[in-house]
Design a protein around this motif. Structure first.
Motif, PDB file in Angstrom:
ATOM      1  N   ARG A 161       0.816  -1.247   0.037  1.00  0.00           N
ATOM      2  CA  ARG A 161      -0.035  -0.048  -0.007  1.00  0.00           C
ATOM      3  C   ARG A 161       0.804   1.179  -0.025  1.00  0.00           C
ATOM      4  NH1 ARG A 161      -3.451  -2.987   3.654  1.00  0.00           N
ATOM      5  NH2 ARG A 161      -5.398  -3.636   2.303  1.00  0.00           N
ATOM      6  N   ALA A 162       1.960   1.091   0.815  1.00  0.00           N
ATOM      7  CA  ALA A 162       2.867   2.485   0.766  1.00  0.00           C
ATOM      8  C   ALA A 162       3.414   2.844  -0.469  1.00  0.00           C
ATOM      9  CB  ALA A 162       3.960   2.023   1.810  1.00  0.00           C
ATOM     10  N   HIS A 163       3.395   1.571  -1.482  1.00  0.00           N
ATOM     11  CA  HIS A 163       3.996   1.838  -2.834  1.00  0.00           C
ATOM     12  C   HIS A 163       3.004   2.103  -3.730  1.00  0.00           C
ATOM     13  CE1 HIS A 163       7.699   0.503  -0.896  1.00  0.00           C
ATOM     14  NE2 HIS A 163       8.314   1.198  -1.820  1.00  0.00           N
ATOM     15  N   GLY A 164       1.628   2.197  -3.338  1.00  0.00           N
ATOM     16  CA  GLY A 164       0.709   2.708  -4.289  1.00  0.00           C
ATOM     17  C   GLY A 164      -0.298   1.558  -4.821  1.00  0.00           C
ATOM     18  N   TRP A 165      -0.219   0.244  -4.314  1.00  0.00           N
ATOM     19  CA  TRP A 165      -1.092  -0.740  -4.523  1.00  0.00           C
ATOM     20  C   TRP A 165      -2.454  -0.592  -3.753  1.00  0.00           C
ATOM     21  CZ3 TRP A 165       0.087  -4.037  -8.537  1.00  0.00           C
ATOM     22  CH2 TRP A 165       1.544  -4.219  -8.966  1.00  0.00           C
ATOM     23  N   GLU A 166      -3.399  -1.127  -4.438  1.00  0.00           N
ATOM     24  CA  GLU A 166      -4.622  -1.611  -3.588  1.00  0.00           C
ATOM     25  C   GLU A 166      -4.587  -3.029  -3.331  1.00  0.00           C
ATOM     26  OE1 GLU A 166      -8.068  -0.620  -5.723  1.00  0.00           O
ATOM     27  OE2 GLU A 166      -9.360  -1.635  -4.403  1.00  0.00           O
ATOM     28  N   VAL A 167      -4.814  -3.228  -2.068  1.00  0.00           N
ATOM     29  CA  VAL A 167      -4.348  -4.772  -1.565  1.00  0.00           C
ATOM     30  C   VAL A 167      -5.369  -5.339  -1.208  1.00  0.00           C
ATOM     31  CG1 VAL A 167      -2.928  -6.189   0.118  1.00  0.00           C
ATOM     32  CG2 VAL A 167      -2.061  -4.124  -0.992  1.00  0.00           C
ATOM     33  N   VAL A 168      -5.860  -6.712  -1.680  1.00  0.00           N
ATOM     34  CA  VAL A 168      -6.842  -7.507  -0.834  1.00  0.00           C
ATOM     35  C   VAL A 168      -6.019  -8.677  -0.480  1.00  0.00           C
ATOM     36  CG1 VAL A 168      -8.791  -6.565  -1.825  1.00  0.00           C
ATOM     37  CG2 VAL A 168      -7.474  -8.298  -2.918  1.00  0.00           C
ATOM     38  N   THR A 169      -6.436  -9.510   0.726  1.00  0.00           N
ATOM     39  CA  THR A 169      -5.605 -10.829   1.226  1.00  0.00           C
ATOM     40  C   THR A 169      -6.781 -11.780   1.101  1.00  0.00           C
ATOM     41  OG1 THR A 169      -6.138 -10.064   3.262  1.00  0.00           O
ATOM     42  CG2 THR A 169      -4.124  -9.357   2.461  1.00  0.00           C
ATOM     43  N   ALA A 170      -6.006 -13.199   1.211  1.00  0.00           N
ATOM     44  CA  ALA A 170      -6.837 -14.143   1.293  1.00  0.00           C
ATOM     45  C   ALA A 170      -5.704 -15.046   1.955  1.00  0.00           C
ATOM     46  CB  ALA A 170      -7.189 -14.833  -0.199  1.00  0.00           C
ATOM     47  N   ALA A 171      -6.440 -15.943   2.850  1.00  0.00           N
ATOM     48  CA  ALA A 171      -5.846 -16.787   4.011  1.00  0.00           C
ATOM     49  C   ALA A 171      -5.537 -18.041   3.659  1.00  0.00           C
ATOM     50  CB  ALA A 171      -5.938 -16.591   5.426  1.00  0.00           C
ATOM     51  N   ASP A 172      -6.338 -18.485   2.830  1.00  0.00           N
ATOM     52  CA  ASP A 172      -6.324 -19.978   2.210  1.00  0.00           C
ATOM     53  C   ASP A 172      -6.766 -20.192   0.696  1.00  0.00           C
ATOM     54  OD1 ASP A 172      -9.151 -20.410   1.880  1.00  0.00           O
ATOM     55  OD2 ASP A 172      -9.075 -19.965   4.151  1.00  0.00           O
ATOM     56  N   GLY A 173      -6.288 -21.303   0.221  1.00  0.00           N
ATOM     57  CA  GLY A 173      -6.630 -21.437  -1.137  1.00  0.00           C
ATOM     58  C   GLY A 173      -8.161 -21.258  -1.763  1.00  0.00           C
ATOM     59  N   ARG A 174      -8.912 -21.636  -0.894  1.00  0.00           N
ATOM     60  CA  ARG A 174     -10.518 -21.542  -1.388  1.00  0.00           C
ATOM     61  C   ARG A 174     -10.553 -19.865  -1.429  1.00  0.00           C
ATOM     62  NH1 ARG A 174     -12.373 -26.166  -1.177  1.00  0.00           N
ATOM     63  NH2 ARG A 174     -11.183 -26.730   0.709  1.00  0.00           N
ATOM     64  N   SER A 175     -10.543 -19.343  -0.407  1.00  0.00           N
ATOM     65  CA  SER A 175     -10.811 -18.203  -0.477  1.00  0.00           C
ATOM     66  C   SER A 175     -10.006 -17.215  -1.359  1.00  0.00           C
ATOM     67  CB  SER A 175     -10.568 -17.360   0.915  1.00  0.00           C
ATOM     68  OG  SER A 175      -9.543 -17.499   1.484  1.00  0.00           O
ATOM     69  N   ALA A 176      -8.794 -17.600  -1.767  1.00  0.00           N
ATOM     70  CA  ALA A 176      -7.951 -17.103  -2.874  1.00  0.00           C
ATOM     71  C   ALA A 176      -8.588 -17.157  -4.143  1.00  0.00           C
ATOM     72  CB  ALA A 176      -6.584 -17.584  -2.969  1.00  0.00           C
ATOM     73  N   LEU A 177      -9.246 -18.463  -4.562  1.00  0.00           N
ATOM     74  CA  LEU A 177      -9.874 -18.477  -5.756  1.00  0.00           C
ATOM     75  C   LEU A 177     -11.250 -17.354  -5.925  1.00  0.00           C
ATOM     76  CD1 LEU A 177      -9.442 -22.318  -6.290  1.00  0.00           C
ATOM     77  CD2 LEU A 177      -8.337 -20.522  -7.170  1.00  0.00           C
ATOM     78  N   GLU A 178     -11.855 -17.574  -4.870  1.00  0.00           N
ATOM     79  CA  GLU A 178     -13.109 -16.608  -4.686  1.00  0.00           C
ATOM     80  C   GLU A 178     -12.594 -15.064  -4.750  1.00  0.00           C
ATOM     81  OE1 GLU A 178     -15.312 -17.055  -1.074  1.00  0.00           O
ATOM     82  OE2 GLU A 178     -15.548 -19.265  -1.476  1.00  0.00           O
ATOM     83  N   ALA A 179     -11.718 -14.833  -4.206  1.00  0.00           N
ATOM     84  CA  ALA A 179     -11.348 -13.342  -4.225  1.00  0.00           C
ATOM     85  C   ALA A 179     -10.995 -13.089  -5.682  1.00  0.00           C
ATOM     86  CB  ALA A 179     -10.251 -13.089  -3.197  1.00  0.00           C
ATOM     87  N   ALA A 180     -10.173 -13.884  -6.107  1.00  0.00           N
ATOM     88  CA  ALA A 180      -9.610 -13.653  -7.577  1.00  0.00           C
ATOM     89  C   ALA A 180     -10.599 -13.435  -8.597  1.00  0.00           C
ATOM     90  CB  ALA A 180      -8.647 -14.923  -8.088  1.00  0.00           C
ATOM     91  N   ALA A 181     -11.938 -14.123  -8.419  1.00  0.00           N
ATOM     92  CA  ALA A 181     -13.083 -14.069  -9.100  1.00  0.00           C
ATOM     93  C   ALA A 181     -13.769 -12.852  -8.956  1.00  0.00           C
ATOM     94  CB  ALA A 181     -13.895 -15.159  -8.970  1.00  0.00           C
ATOM     95  N   GLY A 182     -13.858 -12.390  -7.827  1.00  0.00           N
ATOM     96  CA  GLY A 182     -14.552 -11.336  -7.025  1.00  0.00           C
ATOM     97  C   GLY A 182     -14.041  -9.918  -7.363  1.00  0.00           C
ATOM     98  N   GLU A 183     -12.683 -10.042  -7.095  1.00  0.00           N
ATOM     99  CA  GLU A 183     -11.900  -8.601  -6.964  1.00  0.00           C
ATOM    100  C   GLU A 183     -11.346  -8.275  -7.932  1.00  0.00           C
ATOM    101  OE1 GLU A 183     -11.815  -6.628  -4.009  1.00  0.00           O
ATOM    102  OE2 GLU A 183     -12.742  -7.872  -2.599  1.00  0.00           O
ATOM    103  N   HIS A 184     -11.215  -9.171  -8.967  1.00  0.00           N
ATOM    104  CA  HIS A 184     -10.528  -8.563 -10.277  1.00  0.00           C
ATOM    105  C   HIS A 184      -9.234  -7.860  -9.900  1.00  0.00           C
ATOM    106  CE1 HIS A 184     -14.038  -9.489 -12.564  1.00  0.00           C
ATOM    107  NE2 HIS A 184     -14.723  -8.665 -11.609  1.00  0.00           N
ATOM    108  N   PRO A 185      -8.338  -8.517  -9.326  1.00  0.00           N
ATOM    109  CA  PRO A 185      -7.143  -8.057  -9.064  1.00  0.00           C
ATOM    110  C   PRO A 185      -6.152  -8.087 -10.232  1.00  0.00           C
ATOM    111  CG  PRO A 185      -7.073 -10.377  -8.250  1.00  0.00           C
ATOM    112  CD  PRO A 185      -8.260  -9.867  -8.649  1.00  0.00           C
ATOM    113  N   ASP A 186      -5.048  -7.294 -10.202  1.00  0.00           N
ATOM    114  CA  ASP A 186      -4.217  -7.207 -11.757  1.00  0.00           C
ATOM    115  C   ASP A 186      -3.175  -8.059 -11.597  1.00  0.00           C
ATOM    116  OD1 ASP A 186      -5.281  -4.669 -12.896  1.00  0.00           O
ATOM    117  OD2 ASP A 186      -4.683  -3.767 -10.821  1.00  0.00           O
TER     118      ASP A 186
END
Lengths: 224, 224
Positions: free
Chosen positions: A22-47
């Motif tokens: 964040r200090a370097h200008g990124w917007e950050v979302v986090t996930a603590a396990d694989g399942r939520s990572a896959l969900e977040a990737a679909a829902g948050e549209h990270p770069d």
DNA sequence: GCCCGCCTTGATGGTTCCTTGACGGGCACC
DNA sequence: GGTGCCCGTCAAGGAACCATCAAGGCGGGC
């Protein structure tokens, strides 16, 4: 601003990464396990995704495979394992880069920038797409019609952005569903109709006789 | 076969790399300095460049910049320098990956595969098939006749696309039925007649005397 | 805790497309 | 000249798909 999804099961490391990014200008979302990572990737549209191997539920390679099933979103793998085959395996499965812990923050930042640049480069990407009276600014996420700003909801924007990035090309229904709603929604064709109608109401002069957001029955949609 | 350009001023290392890469199915060309590297990249059309930093004539970063001026060809940098800024600098200048010497051969191979895959994946397959007044854009799923767009149904498109991908060649009836309708429909030859007629009505000047969508009785169809 | 915006889902009506059947023409062979 | 086969054409019924309106539910912002 670019968005990064950080996948790490150690809260301390995840928080440290998030603060630094964040200090370097990124917007950050986090996930603590694989399942939520896959969900977040679909829902948050990270770069880009930063993926720590060795998660509690899924193997890191499974996460890579799960993502590669529907997106080419860049993945930077993070791992403590210095040797062995997993590095090769991760790259072959479709990871884009590999950083070994401990790592220098500026190296990770450079690799993230490189990953995002690569993934965006092939789209010649004029950041403003013009279609008749419509102007779609991909970088600023704004749309105007005859010069006047049009307000879109996040999902509407995501749909329109996808069409704009392929302006003049027919985008298949499945691709729209995958990239806007996620791989689990490939058959929810009803969404397409609802959102196409909403976009037309906001963007077309005569929504029932669209001239820019065109349906090809059974195939997909085109922006022109 | 994929082609790699190896840029290294140490003949021993260059030869060792070339042998190893050839053993793994790569076509290899080499260059010993920056200037010839730039020439080779332009003349040989490699799929990827392996670039050792620290060349006699040009700085490695200049080579990267020289390449990035005109191509997005993937570049994997090779360097002995373990620390410092040059890694970050190389990635930001446009290198695609970075491997530190000494390196494991299978890691380099994996990174090369990853680099080539990335660079080829987004290639939008710009193939347009032209047959007389017809233009068939396989990527955009669009057909035009004398410049005017022609609207096709999904099944019509699927049929025409198959013929276009084999333009000038006779496509057997069974193959058309299999690929358009599915393996269970191999004997539904009536479908062929109906859809061939529909396509002709949309694409031919005189549908009853077709000049492009040709029937070979008992055999199949040809687009020419 | 409430309100508002947004997403999801359902219902309805209209349209397009696929499938299927019927019929006629050309051709080869008997 | 008759017969059979394959092709081309037209048309109709039904299925799949699309457009639109509207209501319920969920979550975020205040």
């Amino acid at each position: 601003m670019n968005k990064v999804l950080v996948v790490d099961d150690e809260p301390a490391l995840a928080r440290a990464l998030a603060i630094n990014l964040r200090a370097h200008g990124w917007e950050v979302v986090t996930a603590a396990d694989g399942r939520s990572a896959l969900e977040a990737a679909a829902g948050e549209h990270p770069d880009v995704v930063v993926l720590d191997l060795g998660l509690p539920d899924l193997d890191g390679t499974e996460v890579i495979a799960g993502l590669r099933g529907w997106t080419s979103l860049p993945i930077v793998v993070l791992s403590a394992r210095q040797h062995g085959e997993d590095k090769v395996e991760a790259l072959d499965l479709g990871a884009d880069d590999y950083v070994i812990k401990p790592f220098a923050m500026n190296e990770l930042l450079a690799r993230l920038r490189a990953a995002v640049r690569r993934s965006q480069a092939p789209a010649p990407e004029e950041s403003v797409v013009v279609a008749g009276p419509l102007e779609i600014d991909l970088a600023r996420k704004r749309v105007s019609r005859d010069g006047a700003d049009v307000r879109l909801t996040p999902t509407e924007w995501s749909f329109l952005e996808l069409l704009a990035r392929n302006v003049g090309r027919l985008v298949p229904r499945e691709q729209v569903l995958r990239e806007v709603w996620g791989p689990a929604y490939e058959h929810e064709t009803h969404y397409l109709r609802v959102y196409a109608a909403q976009l037309r109401r906001k963007l077309e002069d005569d929504p029932s006789h669209p001239r820019h957001l065109i349906t090809s029955p059974g195939l997909g949609y085109t922006l022109q």
